[in-house]
Enzyme design. Structure first.
Site, short mmCIF file in Angstrom:
data_model
loop_
_atom_site.label_atom_id
_atom_site.label_comp_id
_atom_site.label_asym_id
_atom_site.label_seq_id
_atom_site.Cartn_x
_atom_site.Cartn_y
_atom_site.Cartn_z
N GLN A 30 1.72 -12.92 -0.70
CA GLN A 30 0.48 -13.46 -1.33
C GLN A 30 0.12 -12.24 -2.47
O GLN A 30 -0.72 -12.38 -3.22
CB GLN A 30 -0.68 -12.93 -0.20
CG GLN A 30 -0.76 -14.19 0.79
CD GLN A 30 -1.60 -13.93 1.98
OE1 GLN A 30 -2.99 -14.31 2.10
NE2 GLN A 30 -1.17 -12.76 3.01
N CYS B 197 0.04 -18.22 -22.83
CA CYS B 197 -0.75 -18.33 -23.48
C CYS B 197 -1.76 -19.94 -23.23
O CYS B 197 -1.06 -20.80 -23.01
CB CYS B 197 -0.33 -18.63 -25.15
SG CYS B 197 -1.61 -19.52 -26.36
N CYS C 58 -2.47 -14.37 -28.04
CA CYS C 58 -1.01 -14.99 -28.75
C CYS C 58 -0.70 -14.42 -29.84
O CYS C 58 -1.79 -14.70 -30.97
CB CYS C 58 -1.10 -16.37 -28.29
SG CYS C 58 0.63 -17.26 -28.80
N HIS D 137 0.45 -16.46 -4.64
CA HIS D 137 -0.69 -16.45 -5.39
C HIS D 137 -0.31 -15.96 -6.95
O HIS D 137 -1.01 -15.42 -7.87
CB HIS D 137 -1.72 -15.41 -5.09
CG HIS D 137 -2.43 -15.65 -3.70
ND1 HIS D 137 -2.82 -14.78 -2.75
CD2 HIS D 137 -2.48 -16.94 -3.27
CE1 HIS D 137 -3.05 -15.45 -1.80
NE2 HIS D 137 -3.22 -16.96 -1.98
N THR E 172 0.92 -1.28 -0.06
CA THR E 172 -0.09 0.04 0.01
C THR E 172 0.66 1.15 -0.16
O THR E 172 0.44 2.29 -0.65
CB THR E 172 -0.82 0.01 1.26
OG1 THR E 172 -0.20 -0.20 2.32
CG2 THR E 172 -1.94 -0.88 1.13
N1 APR Z 1 1.49 -1.66 7.08
C1 APR Z 1 1.04 -2.39 7.79
N2 APR Z 1 -0.28 -3.02 7.35
C2 APR Z 1 -1.16 -2.58 6.56
C3 APR Z 1 -0.63 -1.46 5.53
C4 APR Z 1 0.66 -1.01 5.76
N3 APR Z 1 1.23 0.00 5.12
N4 APR Z 1 -1.64 -1.35 4.56
C5 APR Z 1 -2.75 -1.94 5.13
N5 APR Z 1 -2.23 -2.89 5.92
C6 APR Z 1 -3.02 -3.88 6.62
C7 APR Z 1 -4.27 -4.04 6.61
O1 APR Z 1 -4.85 -3.28 7.96
C8 APR Z 1 -4.93 -5.26 6.63
O2 APR Z 1 -5.01 -5.63 7.61
O3 APR Z 1 -2.77 -5.04 5.62
C9 APR Z 1 -3.87 -5.94 5.41
C10 APR Z 1 -4.24 -6.27 4.15
O4 APR Z 1 -5.27 -7.10 4.22
P1 APR Z 1 -5.92 -7.51 3.08
O5 APR Z 1 -6.33 -6.39 2.12
O6 APR Z 1 -7.04 -8.64 3.31
O7 APR Z 1 -5.09 -8.28 2.22
P2 APR Z 1 -4.24 -9.73 2.16
O8 APR Z 1 -4.34 -10.27 3.60
O9 APR Z 1 -3.06 -9.80 1.29
O10 APR Z 1 -5.46 -10.60 1.25
C11 APR Z 1 -5.05 -11.98 1.03
O11 APR Z 1 -6.98 -12.04 -0.41
O12 APR Z 1 -8.15 -11.20 -2.25
C12 APR Z 1 -7.30 -11.94 -1.80
O13 APR Z 1 -5.54 -12.98 -3.36
C13 APR Z 1 -5.88 -11.78 -2.75
O14 APR Z 1 -3.65 -12.07 -1.68
C14 APR Z 1 -4.87 -11.59 -1.65
C15 APR Z 1 -5.55 -12.35 -0.29
ZN ZN Z 2 -0.29 -19.13 -28.24
#
Ligand code: APR
Ligand code: ZN
Length: 243
Positions: free
Chosen positions: A106, A132, A153, A124, A31
């Protein structure tokens, strides 16, 4: 000294003492590079969708199969970004030079490798790898980003699919087993920037048999493992202070 400074000193000591470190991260690690996470209050899944389905539904295998054109419109806009590594990625690349460190992510953005990390397990998949579906030819993310409509492709006109794990698709077994093995061998597990909402990734934390678990999140987070140190804050800002 305020609490965060004491926590940084404590984290430095824990890292210094560790022999085998695993860093297990999620969307919160990217982020600070400007990439939305998924479940934070301003995360992708809480945005009003511009399409007929919520974004979380659009990242599914069935949506990809039934609405391939719209899937790629969304995917190009939200998944292929020009984001750069942030302080979290940079510190981990620096740490890998002096410590036995395995990164399990992830995320599909490839930013750990862009920061210079070598030992990265992508549970992931990655936007950097696209194949392709007919002849298996490889294409990079720019080919996808620059393609009109559904990326085809240029050898056999087959549809090119990103090497990322959509909902309803199995996680790459080899990646998962490598991640599990790394965690079983580790004596320090740092869990950062992940809500631990998604299986089987979230099951990995139960393969850690040590007692050195550090949890970093910019929200309050409770997990049902005994935590040695919880630091509430942005992982990039925290890691910047660890040098
Ligand atoms: N520093 C620390 N924590 C953070 C920061 C930051 N700069 N920014 C966001 N967060 C925290 C949020 O509070 C939240 O708890 O990181 C977490 C992100 O959680 P998700 O958005 O659920 O992401 P993630 O856990 O990676 O999701 C897992 O879900 O949709 C699927 O495949 C997708 O890999 C993803 C999986
Ligand atoms: Zn091809």
């Amino acid at each position: 000294m305020d609490d965060i400074e004491n926590q940084i000193i404590e984290l430095k000591k824990i890292i210094k003492k560790a022999k085998k470190i695993v860093f297990f991260g999620g969307a919160g690690v990217s982020t600070e590079s400007g990439i939305l996470d998924f479940r934070s209050k301003d995360g992708l899944y809480n945005l009003k969708s511009k399409y007929d389905e919520p974004y979380e539904v659009m990242l599914s295998h069935s949506y990809y199969e039934e609405n391939t054109k719209t899937f790629f419109e969304f995917y190009k806009e939200f998944m292929i970004t020009s984001a750069q590594p942030n302080e979290a990625h940079k510190y981990l690349a620096y740490l890998e030079k002096s410590k036995d460190l395995t990164i399990i992510t992830q995320n599909i953005d490839g930013l750990h490798q862009e920061a210079g990390s070598k030992n990265v397990i992508e549970l992931h998949g990655s936007i950097k790898r696209n194949y392709c579906t007919k002849c298996g030819a490889f294409y990079d993310e720019n080919y996808i980003k620059n393609s009109k409509g559904i990326p085809l492709c240029n050898k056999c006109k087959g549809i090119i699919k990103p090497d990322v794990t959509l909902y309803e698709e199995p996680v790459n077994e080899y990646a998962f087993l490598k991640a599990r093995f790394a965690i079983e061998q580790a004596d320090l597990l740092i869990i950062a920037g992940t809500s631990l909402n998604v299986y089987p990734a979230n099951s990995l934390i139960y393969y850690f048999y040590g007692d050195n678990i550090v949890l970093i999140n910019n929200d309050d987070q409770i997990i049902n493992r005994k935590i040695k140190l919880f630091i509430k804050g942005k992982v990039g800002e925290i890691f910047k202070k660890l040098y």
